[in-house]
Design a protein around this motif. Structure first.
Motif, PDB file in Angstrom:
ATOM      1  N   TYR A  33       0.727  -1.188   0.016  1.00 16.70           N
ATOM      2  CA  TYR A  33       0.081   0.113   0.009  1.00 16.70           C
ATOM      3  C   TYR A  33       0.867   1.427  -0.151  1.00 16.70           C
ATOM      4  N   TYR A  35       0.133   5.266   1.384  1.00 19.31           N
ATOM      5  CA  TYR A  35      -0.613   6.008   2.103  1.00 19.31           C
ATOM      6  C   TYR A  35      -0.219   7.540   2.148  1.00 19.31           C
ATOM      7  N   GLN A  37       0.044  10.853   4.552  1.00 21.73           N
ATOM      8  CA  GLN A  37      -0.474  11.488   5.896  1.00 21.73           C
ATOM      9  C   GLN A  37      -0.212  13.013   5.713  1.00 21.73           C
ATOM     10  N   LEU A  43      -4.488   9.081   7.805  1.00 23.28           N
ATOM     11  CA  LEU A  43      -4.039   8.559   6.837  1.00 23.28           C
ATOM     12  C   LEU A  43      -4.947   8.181   5.517  1.00 23.28           C
ATOM     13  N   LEU A  90       3.356   7.063   3.309  1.00 24.44           N
ATOM     14  CA  LEU A  90       3.786   5.765   3.994  1.00 24.44           C
ATOM     15  C   LEU A  90       3.426   4.581   3.154  1.00 24.44           C
ATOM     16  N   SER A  94       1.064  -6.191   3.919  1.00 28.99           N
ATOM     17  CA  SER A  94       0.417  -7.210   4.734  1.00 28.99           C
ATOM     18  C   SER A  94      -0.092  -8.436   3.970  1.00 28.99           C
ATOM     19  N   GLU A  99      -2.190  -8.001  10.073  1.00 25.54           N
ATOM     20  CA  GLU A  99      -1.699  -6.932  10.505  1.00 25.54           C
ATOM     21  C   GLU A  99      -1.109  -6.164   9.246  1.00 25.54           C
ATOM     22  N   VAL A 100      -1.158  -4.784   9.079  1.00 29.05           N
ATOM     23  CA  VAL A 100      -0.498  -3.944   8.147  1.00 29.05           C
ATOM     24  C   VAL A 100       0.718  -3.478   8.952  1.00 29.05           C
ATOM     25  N   PHE A 102       3.924  -0.993   8.570  1.00 27.26           N
ATOM     26  CA  PHE A 102       4.257   0.374   7.893  1.00 27.26           C
ATOM     27  C   PHE A 102       5.804   0.666   7.782  1.00 27.26           C
ATOM     28  N   GLY A 103       6.250   1.225   6.967  1.00 28.99           N
ATOM     29  CA  GLY A 103       7.534   1.769   6.796  1.00 28.99           C
ATOM     30  C   GLY A 103       7.597   3.091   7.537  1.00 28.99           C
ATOM     31  N   LYS A 104       8.798   3.649   7.697  1.00 27.85           N
ATOM     32  CA  LYS A 104       9.059   5.051   8.457  1.00 27.85           C
ATOM     33  C   LYS A 104       8.709   6.226   7.671  1.00 27.85           C
TER      34      LYS A 104
ATOM     35  N   GLN B  33      -8.821  -2.073  14.199  1.00 29.23           N
ATOM     36  CA  GLN B  33      -7.598  -2.312  14.478  1.00 29.23           C
ATOM     37  C   GLN B  33      -7.194  -0.817  15.417  1.00 29.23           C
ATOM     38  N   TYR B  35      -4.050   1.422  16.295  1.00 32.94           N
ATOM     39  CA  TYR B  35      -2.388   1.609  15.899  1.00 32.94           C
ATOM     40  C   TYR B  35      -1.949   2.816  16.661  1.00 32.94           C
ATOM     41  N   GLU B  41       8.250   7.692  12.950  1.00 32.97           N
ATOM     42  CA  GLU B  41       7.958   6.395  12.514  1.00 32.97           C
ATOM     43  C   GLU B  41       6.548   6.348  12.079  1.00 32.97           C
ATOM     44  N   GLY B  42       6.467   5.032  11.181  1.00 36.67           N
ATOM     45  CA  GLY B  42       5.185   4.724  10.910  1.00 36.67           C
ATOM     46  C   GLY B  42       4.330   4.123  11.808  1.00 36.67           C
ATOM     47  N   PRO B  43       2.931   3.968  11.663  1.00 37.03           N
ATOM     48  CA  PRO B  43       2.142   3.305  12.683  1.00 37.03           C
ATOM     49  C   PRO B  43       2.313   2.039  12.709  1.00 37.03           C
ATOM     50  N   GLN B  45       0.782  -1.736  14.945  1.00 31.61           N
ATOM     51  CA  GLN B  45      -0.479  -2.295  15.276  1.00 31.61           C
ATOM     52  C   GLN B  45      -0.364  -2.601  16.933  1.00 31.61           C
ATOM     53  N   PHE B 103      -8.266   5.176   8.236  1.00 31.53           N
ATOM     54  CA  PHE B 103      -7.976   5.390   9.540  1.00 31.53           C
ATOM     55  C   PHE B 103      -8.668   6.872   9.874  1.00 31.53           C
TER      56      PHE B 103
END
Lengths: 111, 113
Positions: A33, A35, A37, A43, A90, A94, A99-100, A102-104, B33, B35, B41-43, B45, B103
């Motif tokens: 994915y 996203y 932000q 997101l 982002l 998954s 659970e998904v 995410f990168g930074k 979910q 988060y 940082e990214g989110p 879970q 989200f």
């Protein structure tokens, strides 16, 4: 465990430029994915891909292209950067229904 | 319009106190979910709670789900400074069977010593 690597971490572009953001994952996940932000807006999904060479538009796909040439990588292109645009992009991956991760993020600034 | 929304917008507590973040959503879901996103940082879970579950725990975290009122809550007990973050709820729209998380805008939590 695995990791999602986004490059670059910071991207400064000029108005009208085409900009490409890259993402690699080593989870061996099928779905990836992108996203966006923005401050105060949560997101928003731009594109996602359920397998290699698949592309699905999200809620915010206008102005973007995406490419999934390998299972492990997913790139996003801003087709024409908008002046004063500032956002964090982002990448995530998954397995179906789980659970998904995410990168930074890549922080984009357009001057 | 937002399909998922957290409230309050921001919270500030002292270490050791308990705190609850609420989420309301507007669609039929298969799962919700929670988060957490720390600065830079990214989110990540925290808890996934499916539509047939009413409560889920993960250490100091407890999530509830009420599908009749389309609401969820996330409670953190014995808060620590490292719990400072933005907390999001995300609903799972199962289009074609694949995750398409929606989200909310997030709740900013500040935990001070």
């Amino acid at each position: 465990g695995g990791i999602i690597t986004q490059t670059p971490k910071f991207l400064i572009g000029q108005e009208g430029q085409k900009l490409t953001l890259k993402c690699q994952q080593n989870f061996n996940h099928d779905t990836m994915y992108w996203y966006r932000q923005d401050s105060g807006k949560g997101l928003r999904l731009i594109y996602y891909s359920i397998t290699e060479n698949d592309l699905q538009k999200g809620d915010l796909s206008e102005g973007y292209d995406a490419s999934r040439e390998k299972k492990s990588s997913f790139s996003l292109t801003v087709t024409s950067a908008q002046k004063n645009e500032m956002a964090v992009f982002l990448c995530a991956s998954s397995r179906q229904g789980t659970e998904v991760f995410f990168g930074k993020g890549t922080r984009l600034t357009v001057v | 319009s937002q399909l998922a929304e957290e409230n309050p917008w921001a919270l500030s507590v002292h270490e050791g106190e308990s705190v609850t973040v609420n989420c309301s959503y507007k669609t039929s879901i298969t799962a919700l979910q929670w988060y957490r996103q720390k600065s830079g940082e990214g989110p990540a879970q925290l808890i996934l709670i499916r539509s047939n579950e009413r409560e889920k725990r993960n250490g100091r975290l407890r999530a509830t789900l009420d599908t009749s009122s389309q609401s969820s809550s996330l409670s953190i007990t014995a808060t620590r400074c490292e719990d400072t973050a933005v907390y999001f709820c995300a609903t799972d729209r199962h289009d074609s069977g694949y995750n398409k998380l929606t989200f909310g805008k997030g709740t900013v939590l500040l935990v001070s010593p």
